[in-house]
Design an enzyme around this catalytic site. Structure first.
Site, mmCIF file in Angstrom:
data_model
loop_
_atom_site.group_PDB
_atom_site.id
_atom_site.type_symbol
_atom_site.label_atom_id
_atom_site.label_comp_id
_atom_site.label_asym_id
_atom_site.label_seq_id
_atom_site.Cartn_x
_atom_site.Cartn_y
_atom_site.Cartn_z
ATOM 1 N N TYR A 157 0.790 -1.358 -0.016
ATOM 2 C CA TYR A 157 0.034 0.384 0.001
ATOM 3 C C TYR A 157 1.132 1.296 0.045
ATOM 4 O O TYR A 157 0.398 2.774 -0.551
ATOM 5 C CB TYR A 157 -0.680 -0.052 1.375
ATOM 6 N N LYS A 161 0.664 4.833 -2.673
ATOM 7 C CA LYS A 161 0.761 5.801 -2.978
ATOM 8 C C LYS A 161 2.541 6.333 -2.938
ATOM 9 O O LYS A 161 2.238 7.453 -3.423
ATOM 10 C CB LYS A 161 0.322 6.255 -1.545
HETATM 11 P P1 NAP Z 1 -13.487 2.880 1.000
HETATM 12 O O1 NAP Z 1 -14.314 3.553 1.945
HETATM 13 O O2 NAP Z 1 -12.504 1.672 0.625
HETATM 14 O O3 NAP Z 1 -13.985 3.101 -0.627
HETATM 15 C C1 NAP Z 1 -13.202 2.947 -1.498
HETATM 16 C C2 NAP Z 1 -13.778 2.717 -3.003
HETATM 17 O O4 NAP Z 1 -13.593 2.792 -4.083
HETATM 18 C C3 NAP Z 1 -14.721 1.860 -2.515
HETATM 19 O O5 NAP Z 1 -16.211 1.741 -3.055
HETATM 20 C C4 NAP Z 1 -13.977 0.503 -3.577
HETATM 21 O O6 NAP Z 1 -15.298 -1.144 -4.380
HETATM 22 C C5 NAP Z 1 -13.662 0.993 -4.794
HETATM 23 N N1 NAP Z 1 -13.158 0.765 -5.410
HETATM 24 C C6 NAP Z 1 -11.930 -0.274 -5.187
HETATM 25 N N2 NAP Z 1 -11.255 -1.638 -6.050
HETATM 26 C C7 NAP Z 1 -12.175 -0.337 -6.913
HETATM 27 C C8 NAP Z 1 -11.570 -0.697 -8.376
HETATM 28 N N3 NAP Z 1 -10.226 -1.311 -8.959
HETATM 29 N N4 NAP Z 1 -11.811 0.667 -9.653
HETATM 30 C C9 NAP Z 1 -13.119 1.096 -9.277
HETATM 31 N N5 NAP Z 1 -13.118 1.455 -7.513
HETATM 32 C C10 NAP Z 1 -12.484 0.889 -6.547
HETATM 33 O O7 NAP Z 1 -11.934 3.706 0.847
HETATM 34 P P2 NAP Z 1 -11.417 5.566 1.417
HETATM 35 O O8 NAP Z 1 -10.803 5.371 2.146
HETATM 36 O O9 NAP Z 1 -12.800 6.256 1.080
HETATM 37 O O10 NAP Z 1 -10.301 5.772 0.703
HETATM 38 C C11 NAP Z 1 -10.465 6.451 -0.858
HETATM 39 C C12 NAP Z 1 -8.828 6.597 -0.155
HETATM 40 O O11 NAP Z 1 -8.522 7.848 0.378
HETATM 41 C C13 NAP Z 1 -8.111 6.004 -1.741
HETATM 42 O O12 NAP Z 1 -7.234 5.942 -2.505
HETATM 43 C C14 NAP Z 1 -7.811 4.575 0.241
HETATM 44 O O13 NAP Z 1 -6.052 4.406 -0.538
HETATM 45 C C15 NAP Z 1 -6.953 6.974 0.261
HETATM 46 N N6 NAP Z 1 -7.032 6.979 1.796
HETATM 47 C C16 NAP Z 1 -7.877 6.722 2.459
HETATM 48 C C17 NAP Z 1 -7.411 7.173 3.838
HETATM 49 C C18 NAP Z 1 -8.567 6.050 5.668
HETATM 50 O O14 NAP Z 1 -7.354 6.318 6.372
HETATM 51 N N7 NAP Z 1 -9.825 6.149 5.197
HETATM 52 C C19 NAP Z 1 -5.701 7.508 4.685
HETATM 53 C C20 NAP Z 1 -5.049 7.695 2.865
HETATM 54 C C21 NAP Z 1 -5.493 7.296 2.275
HETATM 55 P P3 NAP Z 1 -15.097 -2.739 -3.066
HETATM 56 O O15 NAP Z 1 -14.894 -1.914 -1.333
HETATM 57 O O16 NAP Z 1 -16.509 -3.024 -3.407
HETATM 58 O O17 NAP Z 1 -13.512 -2.541 -3.414
#
Ligand code: NAP
Length: 252
Positions: A157, A161
């Site tokens: 991961y 990133k």
């Molecule tokens: P999340 O709640 O898991 O939402 C991510 C969405 O992306 C889900 O609907 C997921 O579907 C979808 N997805 C997964 N694989 C995909 C693909 N191949 N094509 C299209 N869509 C896809 O995540 P989040 O926490 O909102 O995170 C959003 C972004 O912020 C990510 O890039 C994450 O790495 C980044 N981020 C998050 C955090 C945190 O603490 N939450 C911190 C740093 C960075 P499925 O669930 O069905 O796979």
């Protein structure tokens, strides 16, 4: 001066979490929004589309796996057929699979790199011709503070990133003279389904909270203002940057 058209934003992984919050915020700020998620999230995405439409603009659902070139090509074709332009692209879709390096499987490494890093590249490559034709574009790639300082059990991961940040700096240099900016947001610990990987255990949650200068875990809504800034003309002279949105965990 007001633009004679509504700007169009594509947000990937927009059905829930950070992507949903960004999508609704951009809709509220007057963008027409093209909202992507993987097909298995169709129902949740449809709900987000309905919520976005409530702000008075247009919103469409685009199902695609961002790690598939064929899916991404048809997604962008469909977007352009319906909206005719792309002003902002927010690469937000991403996954996190936790596991120590010693036992990490090759398939876990590949799927995380494919969605987080290659997916970002594929979406940009497919949307670039439209932005270059317009002589205008705003690219916002969602990286992570994990890509800067890493975290145990997140080798692939963190690597994915860090790749997104390097890719963004190159985009800034290649596209600077085309009216296109490219910047990264590095969220910290945000309470979403993905964030719960770190936050399910109250003790772990307390530790993460104490790592922030603000002594709190973030909400998806904490990320939207900085994304909107990078999608706007207020950031016209800002490109190739990464902005931590983490309540003060990482200071560089
Ligand atoms: P999340 O709640 O898991 O939402 C991510 C969405 O992306 C889900 O609907 C997921 O579907 C979808 N997805 C997964 N694989 C995909 C693909 N191949 N094509 C299209 N869509 C896809 O995540 P989040 O926490 O909102 O995170 C959003 C972004 O912020 C990510 O890039 C994450 O790495 C980044 N981020 C998050 C955090 C945190 O603490 N939450 C911190 C740093 C960075 P499925 O669930 O069905 O796979």
């Amino acid at each position: 001066m007001t633009t004679p058209f509504r700007k169009v934003a594509l947000v990937t992984g927009a059905s829930r979490g950070i992507g949903r919050a960004i999508a609704l915020d951009l809709a509220q700020r007057g963008f027409d929004v093209a909202l992507n998620d993987i097909a298995r999230q169709a129902d949740t995405l449809a709900e987000t589309v309905r919520e976005a439409e409530a702000f008075g603009g247009r919103a469409i659902a685009l199902h695609a796996d961002v790690s598939s070139k064929a899916d991404v090509s048809s997604m962008v074709e469909s977007l352009l057929a319906q909206f005719g332009r792309i002003d902002a692209v927010v690469n937000n879709a991403g996954i996190l699979i936790a596991g120590p390096v010693e036992t990490l499987t090759e398939s876990s490494w590949d799927v995380v790199m494919d969605i987080n890093a290659k997916g970002t590249f594929l979406v940009i490559q497919a949307t670039l011709p439209a932005m270059k034709r317009q002589g205008y574009g705003r690219i916002v790639n969602i990286a992570s503070i994990g890509g800067k300082h890493g975290a145990p059990e997140q080798a692939h991961y963190s690597a994915s990133k860090a790749a997104v940040m390097g890719f963004t700096r190159v985009l800034a240099q290649e596209l600077g003279s085309s009216g296109i900016t490219a910047n990264c947001i590095c969220p910290g610990i945000i309470l979403t389904d993905m964030g719960r990987v770190n936050l399910d255990d109250p003790e772990v949650q307390k530790i993460w909270r104490s790592k922030t200068a603000q002594d709190r875990i973030g909400a998806p809504e904490d990320v939207v203002g900085p994304v909107a800034f990078f999608c706007s003309d207020d950031s016209a002279f800002v490109t190739g940057q990464t902005l931590n949105v983490d309540g003060g965990i990482v200071f560089s």
